[in-house]
Design a protein around this motif. Sequence first.
Motif, PDB file in Angstrom:
ATOM      1  N   SER A  86       0.824  -1.210   0.000  1.00 57.40           N
ATOM      2  CA  SER A  86       0.000   0.000   0.000  1.00 57.40           C
ATOM      3  C   SER A  86       0.858   1.260   0.000  1.00 57.40           C
ATOM      4  CB  SER A  86      -0.928   0.012   1.219  1.00 57.40           C
ATOM      5  OG  SER A  86      -0.182   0.055   2.416  1.00 57.40           O
ATOM      6  N   THR A  87       2.160   1.091   0.248  1.00 50.01           N
ATOM      7  CA  THR A  87       3.050   2.253   0.290  1.00 50.01           C
ATOM      8  C   THR A  87       3.684   2.530  -1.061  1.00 50.01           C
ATOM      9  OG1 THR A  87       3.554   1.938   2.612  1.00 50.01           O
ATOM     10  CG2 THR A  87       5.138   3.205   1.339  1.00 50.01           C
ATOM     11  N   CYS A  88       4.267   1.499  -1.677  1.00 51.27           N
ATOM     12  CA  CYS A  88       4.998   1.738  -2.925  1.00 51.27           C
ATOM     13  C   CYS A  88       4.315   1.115  -4.135  1.00 51.27           C
ATOM     14  CB  CYS A  88       6.431   1.212  -2.818  1.00 51.27           C
ATOM     15  SG  CYS A  88       6.566  -0.584  -2.880  1.00 51.27           S
ATOM     16  N   GLY A  89       3.308   0.254  -3.905  1.00 51.21           N
ATOM     17  CA  GLY A  89       2.574  -0.326  -5.012  1.00 51.21           C
ATOM     18  C   GLY A  89       3.205  -1.581  -5.591  1.00 51.21           C
ATOM     19  N   HIS A  90       4.313  -2.014  -5.001  1.00 49.17           N
ATOM     20  CA  HIS A  90       4.966  -3.222  -5.490  1.00 49.17           C
ATOM     21  C   HIS A  90       4.093  -4.437  -5.196  1.00 49.17           C
ATOM     22  CE1 HIS A  90       8.282  -5.801  -6.670  1.00 49.17           C
ATOM     23  NE2 HIS A  90       8.117  -6.502  -5.565  1.00 49.17           N
ATOM     24  N   ARG A  91       3.951  -5.307  -6.196  1.00 51.65           N
ATOM     25  CA  ARG A  91       3.122  -6.490  -6.008  1.00 51.65           C
ATOM     26  C   ARG A  91       3.970  -7.743  -6.054  1.00 51.65           C
ATOM     27  NH1 ARG A  91      -0.977  -7.045 -10.403  1.00 51.65           N
ATOM     28  NH2 ARG A  91       0.305  -8.677 -11.300  1.00 51.65           N
ATOM     29  N   ASP A  92       3.896  -8.521  -4.988  1.00 51.20           N
ATOM     30  CA  ASP A  92       4.681  -9.743  -4.908  1.00 51.20           C
ATOM     31  C   ASP A  92       3.993 -10.696  -3.930  1.00 51.20           C
ATOM     32  OD1 ASP A  92       6.513 -11.779  -4.587  1.00 51.20           O
ATOM     33  OD2 ASP A  92       8.233 -10.426  -4.485  1.00 51.20           O
ATOM     34  N   PRO A  93       3.603 -11.894  -4.385  1.00 48.27           N
ATOM     35  CA  PRO A  93       2.952 -12.852  -3.494  1.00 48.27           C
ATOM     36  C   PRO A  93       3.794 -13.168  -2.263  1.00 48.27           C
ATOM     37  CG  PRO A  93       2.784 -13.575  -5.775  1.00 48.27           C
ATOM     38  CD  PRO A  93       3.714 -12.379  -5.756  1.00 48.27           C
ATOM     39  N   ARG A  94       5.100 -13.012  -2.378  1.00 47.44           N
ATOM     40  CA  ARG A  94       5.994 -13.312  -1.250  1.00 47.44           C
ATOM     41  C   ARG A  94       5.920 -12.251  -0.162  1.00 47.44           C
ATOM     42  NH1 ARG A  94      11.530 -13.709  -4.243  1.00 47.44           N
ATOM     43  NH2 ARG A  94      10.545 -11.907  -5.214  1.00 47.44           N
ATOM     44  N   SER A  95       5.332 -11.118  -0.496  1.00 44.96           N
ATOM     45  CA  SER A  95       5.205 -10.070   0.515  1.00 44.96           C
ATOM     46  C   SER A  95       4.196 -10.486   1.586  1.00 44.96           C
ATOM     47  CB  SER A  95       4.751  -8.753  -0.133  1.00 44.96           C
ATOM     48  OG  SER A  95       5.743  -8.250  -1.005  1.00 44.96           O
ATOM     49  N   ARG A  96       3.284 -11.331   1.185  1.00 42.88           N
ATOM     50  CA  ARG A  96       2.241 -11.772   2.099  1.00 42.88           C
ATOM     51  C   ARG A  96       2.691 -13.036   2.822  1.00 42.88           C
ATOM     52  NH1 ARG A  96      -3.519 -11.963   2.426  1.00 42.88           N
ATOM     53  NH2 ARG A  96      -3.947 -12.875   4.459  1.00 42.88           N
ATOM     54  N   ASN A  97       2.720 -12.951   4.156  1.00 44.02           N
ATOM     55  CA  ASN A  97       3.128 -14.102   4.954  1.00 44.02           C
ATOM     56  C   ASN A  97       2.123 -14.276   6.084  1.00 44.02           C
ATOM     57  OD1 ASN A  97       4.412 -16.165   6.229  1.00 44.02           O
ATOM     58  ND2 ASN A  97       6.146 -14.968   6.945  1.00 44.02           N
ATOM     59  N   GLY A  98       1.065 -15.031   5.800  1.00 44.41           N
ATOM     60  CA  GLY A  98       0.011 -15.191   6.794  1.00 44.41           C
ATOM     61  C   GLY A  98      -0.719 -13.875   7.005  1.00 44.41           C
ATOM     62  N   VAL A  99      -0.743 -13.413   8.246  1.00 40.36           N
ATOM     63  CA  VAL A  99      -1.440 -12.154   8.533  1.00 40.36           C
ATOM     64  C   VAL A  99      -0.491 -10.969   8.464  1.00 40.36           C
ATOM     65  CG1 VAL A  99      -3.153 -13.294   9.977  1.00 40.36           C
ATOM     66  CG2 VAL A  99      -1.074 -12.358  11.019  1.00 40.36           C
ATOM     67  N   VAL A 100       0.768 -11.253   8.147  1.00 40.08           N
ATOM     68  CA  VAL A 100       1.762 -10.184   8.106  1.00 40.08           C
ATOM     69  C   VAL A 100       2.118  -9.861   6.667  1.00 40.08           C
ATOM     70  CG1 VAL A 100       4.098  -9.491   8.769  1.00 40.08           C
ATOM     71  CG2 VAL A 100       2.703 -10.875  10.323  1.00 40.08           C
ATOM     72  N   PHE A 101       2.125  -8.578   6.369  1.00 39.50           N
ATOM     73  CA  PHE A 101       2.561  -8.129   5.057  1.00 39.50           C
ATOM     74  C   PHE A 101       3.883  -7.395   5.209  1.00 39.50           C
ATOM     75  CE2 PHE A 101       3.096  -5.210   1.596  1.00 39.50           C
ATOM     76  CZ  PHE A 101       2.637  -5.895   0.493  1.00 39.50           C
TER      77      PHE A 101
END
Length: 73
Positions: free
Chosen positions: A11-26
């Motif tokens: 939500s800050t830089c707009g970068h999209r990567d499935p690896r950014s999501r780790n359970g409830v932590v982004f």
Amino acid sequence: MPAAYTSQTCSTCGHRDPRSRNGVVFTCTSCGHLDHADTNAALNILNAAGLGRVRTWSPAPVGCEASTTRRAA
Ligand SMILES: [Zn+2]
């Protein structure tokens, strides 16, 4: 922005990567932005709707600078 990607997009830089999501932590793999995954996703939805200032929500009217004109000189 497709809603399906809101949980994978920073939500800050707009970068999209499935690896950014780790359970409830982004954690953004690009800029390191850390947030709750649901909060980050919600911010993305608001950003997509043009309402992306929810984090520091302040209904300051555009053009009103009354609070910044304290300058004694
Ligand atoms: Zn980022």
